[in-house]
Structures are given as C-alpha cells and as structure tokens.
Design a protein around this motif. Structure first.
Motif, PDB file in Angstrom:
ATOM      1  N   PRO A  45       4.020  11.011  -7.949  1.00 22.76           N
ATOM      2  CA  PRO A  45       4.036  10.671  -6.517  1.00 22.76           C
ATOM      3  C   PRO A  45       2.874   9.751  -6.132  1.00 22.76           C
ATOM      4  O   PRO A  45       3.032   8.882  -5.271  1.00 22.76           O
ATOM      5  CB  PRO A  45       3.903  12.015  -5.803  1.00 22.76           C
ATOM      6  CG  PRO A  45       4.311  13.029  -6.797  1.00 22.76           C
ATOM      7  CD  PRO A  45       3.978  12.460  -8.127  1.00 22.76           C
ATOM      8  N   LEU A  46       1.737   9.932  -6.784  1.00 23.82           N
ATOM      9  CA  LEU A  46       0.599   9.052  -6.512  1.00 23.82           C
ATOM     10  C   LEU A  46       0.930   7.627  -6.924  1.00 23.82           C
ATOM     11  O   LEU A  46       0.548   6.671  -6.247  1.00 23.82           O
ATOM     12  CB  LEU A  46      -0.637   9.566  -7.244  1.00 23.82           C
ATOM     13  CG  LEU A  46      -1.957   8.904  -6.903  1.00 23.82           C
ATOM     14  CD1 LEU A  46      -2.274   9.092  -5.423  1.00 23.82           C
ATOM     15  CD2 LEU A  46      -3.068   9.495  -7.744  1.00 23.82           C
ATOM     16  N   SER A  47       1.679   7.472  -8.011  1.00 29.80           N
ATOM     17  CA  SER A  47       2.072   6.137  -8.447  1.00 29.80           C
ATOM     18  C   SER A  47       3.063   5.518  -7.460  1.00 29.80           C
ATOM     19  O   SER A  47       3.065   4.316  -7.249  1.00 29.80           O
ATOM     20  CB  SER A  47       2.634   6.211  -9.864  1.00 29.80           C
ATOM     21  OG  SER A  47       3.917   5.774  -9.967  1.00 29.80           O
ATOM     22  N   LEU A  48       3.917   6.345  -6.834  1.00 32.26           N
ATOM     23  CA  LEU A  48       4.824   5.825  -5.798  1.00 32.26           C
ATOM     24  C   LEU A  48       4.050   5.319  -4.588  1.00 32.26           C
ATOM     25  O   LEU A  48       4.431   4.328  -3.971  1.00 32.26           O
ATOM     26  CB  LEU A  48       5.807   6.903  -5.362  1.00 32.26           C
ATOM     27  CG  LEU A  48       6.984   7.182  -6.288  1.00 32.26           C
ATOM     28  CD1 LEU A  48       7.796   8.350  -5.771  1.00 32.26           C
ATOM     29  CD2 LEU A  48       7.846   5.954  -6.439  1.00 32.26           C
ATOM     30  N   LEU A  49       2.982   6.034  -4.245  1.00 30.43           N
ATOM     31  CA  LEU A  49       2.162   5.618  -3.098  1.00 30.43           C
ATOM     32  C   LEU A  49       1.412   4.317  -3.378  1.00 30.43           C
ATOM     33  O   LEU A  49       1.029   3.621  -2.450  1.00 30.43           O
ATOM     34  CB  LEU A  49       1.162   6.722  -2.741  1.00 30.43           C
ATOM     35  CG  LEU A  49       1.766   8.004  -2.174  1.00 30.43           C
ATOM     36  CD1 LEU A  49       0.682   9.062  -2.012  1.00 30.43           C
ATOM     37  CD2 LEU A  49       2.428   7.732  -0.841  1.00 30.43           C
ATOM     38  N   THR A  50       1.224   4.007  -4.636  1.00 33.20           N
ATOM     39  CA  THR A  50       0.473   2.792  -4.998  1.00 33.20           C
ATOM     40  C   THR A  50       1.394   1.734  -5.604  1.00 33.20           C
ATOM     41  O   THR A  50       1.022   1.012  -6.525  1.00 33.20           O
ATOM     42  CB  THR A  50      -0.642   3.134  -5.995  1.00 33.20           C
ATOM     43  OG1 THR A  50      -0.061   3.759  -7.140  1.00 33.20           O
ATOM     44  CG2 THR A  50      -1.691   4.014  -5.379  1.00 33.20           C
ATOM     45  N   ASP A  51       2.624   1.640  -5.093  1.00 34.31           N
ATOM     46  CA  ASP A  51       3.612   0.640  -5.535  1.00 34.31           C
ATOM     47  C   ASP A  51       3.873   0.690  -7.032  1.00 34.31           C
ATOM     48  O   ASP A  51       3.794  -0.322  -7.734  1.00 34.31           O
ATOM     49  CB  ASP A  51       3.180  -0.776  -5.111  1.00 34.31           C
ATOM     50  CG  ASP A  51       3.176  -0.946  -3.606  1.00 34.31           C
ATOM     51  OD1 ASP A  51       4.019  -0.299  -2.956  1.00 34.31           O
ATOM     52  OD2 ASP A  51       2.344  -1.703  -3.095  1.00 34.31           O
TER      53      ASP A  51
END
Length: 142
Positions: free
Chosen positions: A45-51
C-alpha cells in the motif's frame, strides 16, 4: 577443569541457558513474521501511495555498472524497511515488557490477594512487619 564443567552444568540446569535459547528461537521466528508483514502487507500500500515505487528497490547509485565493474549503490530502501521492522519489533517488546511488569508488580505486592505472592516476597514482608512492631515496642519503652 572439572570445576569449570561443574559450573557450566549448574548454569545450564538453572534454566538460564534454556531460557536464553527459547528467547532467541522465538525472537528469530518473530523477526521473520514481522519482516513478512512489512514486505507483504505494509510496503505494497505504501508503494501505491508513492505511484508504484517499490521502496525496497530504491538506491543511490554511486557507480554505474560497466562491462568490467559491478554497480556500486547504497540501498536506502532496504534500510527503510529494516527500520520499519525494528520499530514494530521494539514496540511489541515494549508492550510485552510493560504487560509482564504489571503482573510482576501485582505479584510482589503482599497486600494484593488477587495474585499469589512469591514466598520470598511474603517472607520479607512478614519480616518487615515484625521489625516495625519491634521498633514500636522499643520506642514505647523510652
């Protein structure tokens, strides 16, 4: 040399070594669980928040790879994941120690009847009461 082995045997029998081994085994397993939680549950999810940037692959390249030399890079993404792992483990240990200390304090309080007081604490408590009574008697005699 015989005394050394006798001392080691006493150390191992008292449970110190067994407690340490159990702690290390549980700690290693817990570390694996936390690492999996961080890499498989927290980081996506953190990677989703950072494109869609995969943080574990982030690095500062100091020297590009060539035909004759390997790439030299500082992997700061792995460091961030390790810091998240450490934070979770440290917080969990803090909560566990706080929980254990609460029960330890209850068991060391001789007036608390909820939890059984260890015999050495109960004995010291009765000795303290006897000394207080003896001091009162001595004060009254003067």
């Amino acid at each position: 040399m015989k005394n050394f082995f006798e001392e080691f045997k006493n150390f191992a029998i008292k449970g110190n070594m067994i407690d340490l081994a159990v702690g290390i085994i549980i700690g290693t397993a817990f570390n694996k669980v936390v690492s999996t939680i961080v890499s498989a549950i927290i980081m996506p999810p953190l990677s989703l928040l950072t494109d869609d940037v995969n943080l574990s692959n982030k690095k500062w390249i100091l020297r590009q790879a060539t035909d004759s030399a390997e790439e030299v890079a500082i992997g700061y993404g792995e460091l961030i994941e390790s810091l998240i792992d450490f934070g979770i483990i440290a917080f969990t240990i803090f909560v566990m120690v706080k929980f254990i200390n609460r029960f330890k304090q209850k068991s060391e309080d001789p007036t608390n009847k909820e939890v059984e007081t260890p015999k050495n604490i109960a004995l010291l408590s009765s000795l303290e009461k006897l000394l207080q009574e003896q001091n009162e008697i001595l004060r009254n005699k003067k």
